[in-house]
Design a protein around this motif. Structure first.
Motif, PDB file in Angstrom:
ATOM      1  N   ASN A   1     -34.019   0.320  42.132  1.00 48.05           N
ATOM      2  CA  ASN A   1     -33.419   1.043  41.011  1.00 48.05           C
ATOM      3  C   ASN A   1     -32.568   2.219  41.470  1.00 48.05           C
ATOM      4  OD1 ASN A   1     -34.312  -0.587  38.928  1.00 48.05           O
ATOM      5  ND2 ASN A   1     -36.247   0.506  38.690  1.00 48.05           N
TER       6      ASN A   1
ATOM      7  N   PHE B   1     -28.887   2.321  40.055  1.00 51.33           N
ATOM      8  CA  PHE B   1     -28.369   3.431  39.257  1.00 51.33           C
ATOM      9  C   PHE B   1     -27.563   4.434  40.085  1.00 51.33           C
ATOM     10  CE2 PHE B   1     -32.003   1.870  36.771  1.00 51.33           C
ATOM     11  CZ  PHE B   1     -31.367   1.628  35.561  1.00 51.33           C
TER      12      PHE B   1
ATOM     13  N   ASN C   1     -30.318  10.523  32.241  1.00 53.10           N
ATOM     14  CA  ASN C   1     -31.093   9.349  31.838  1.00 53.10           C
ATOM     15  C   ASN C   1     -32.545   9.387  32.326  1.00 53.10           C
ATOM     16  OD1 ASN C   1     -28.978   8.193  30.418  1.00 53.10           O
ATOM     17  ND2 ASN C   1     -28.263   7.015  32.178  1.00 53.10           N
TER      18      ASN C   1
ATOM     19  N   ARG D   1     -33.541   5.388  29.736  1.00 55.07           N
ATOM     20  CA  ARG D   1     -33.036   4.281  30.553  1.00 55.07           C
ATOM     21  C   ARG D   1     -33.543   2.936  30.047  1.00 55.07           C
ATOM     22  NH1 ARG D   1     -33.897   5.092  36.848  1.00 55.07           N
ATOM     23  NH2 ARG D   1     -35.812   3.906  36.565  1.00 55.07           N
TER      24      ARG D   1
ATOM     25  N   ILE E   1     -31.147   1.323  27.710  1.00 53.61           N
ATOM     26  CA  ILE E   1     -29.785   0.991  28.144  1.00 53.61           C
ATOM     27  C   ILE E   1     -29.617  -0.531  28.263  1.00 53.61           C
ATOM     28  CG2 ILE E   1     -28.102   1.191  30.019  1.00 53.61           C
ATOM     29  CD1 ILE E   1     -29.212   3.931  30.618  1.00 53.61           C
TER      30      ILE E   1
END
Length: 208
Positions: A147, A151, A200, A205, A208
């Motif tokens: 992640n 991100f 976020n 998140r 999203i």
């Protein structure tokens, strides 16, 4: 609040993880986290941090998490734990594999998938003087690595997001209980991360 790290898989010793953490110091997107970490003004009342010097990777990481714990407590007004003395408690942080956290998530939460983070608050006795474990936080480190890349931020930022979310759960916040929480965890989580220049939160998140 002290943090005890359990890493039975030795994730923190792998080059991939160490390199991801090292990038923390060079990451142009999140220098504010490191600046806040090293800001002596913030630690005026926290003498244990006032003479902070980086000794080695494991020590720096543990001290950062303790800094983050103090940072969260500094920004949260607790109703049920107003007399909380952070010096009397410690957090147990466990780094797990995806298969391990999937098993725990299925056994205790009834969800059969590898989640990113779990938290388990413990019963606290405020009448004893011995140091107590405030609760356990389990982080799926392989997923955190994925992640962080997904991100486009460093691993310190990703773990800050996960740790903040889980720590608020230990403090009694529960965003899944909409009637009781009324969006408080989302609001506080966003506020804390925003102060570290992280956008976020985990709750945001997820949408999203």
């Amino acid at each position: 609040m002290k943090v005890e790290i359990l890493d039975s898989n030795n994730f923190l010793k792998t080059f991939k993880v160490r390199n991801a953490f090292f990038y923390f110091k060079k990451n142009i997107f999140y220098p504010h986290i490191y600046n806040a970490f090293k800001n002596r003004a913030f630690f005026q009342k926290n003498t244990k941090f006032s003479n902070f010097k980086i000794m080695n990777f494991n020590t720096e990481f543990r001290i950062y998490l303790e800094f983050l714990s103090h940072f969260i407590l500094k920004n949260v007004i607790l109703e049920s734990k107003q007399n909380l003395d952070s010096n009397k408690f410690y957090i147990e942080l466990i780094f797990s594999s995806e298969s391990e956290i999937k098993k725990i998530n299925h056994e205790y939460m009834g969800k059969n998938y590898a989640t990113d983070v779990l938290s388990f608050p413990l019963e606290i006795n405020f009448n004893i003087t011995q140091k107590q474990c405030f609760g356990s936080i389990i982080i799926n480190l392989p997923l955190a690595l994925k992640n962080a890349k997904k991100f486009k931020h460093n691993l310190y930022a990703e773990i800050s997001i996960l740790y903040t979310h889980a720590f608020l759960h230990l403090l009694g916040f529960d965003h899944e209980n909409i009637l009781q929480d009324k969006g408080n965890q989302r609001k506080i989580e966003k506020q804390i991360l925003k102060s570290l220049k992280i956008t976020n939160s985990l709750i945001e998140r997820a949408k999203i």
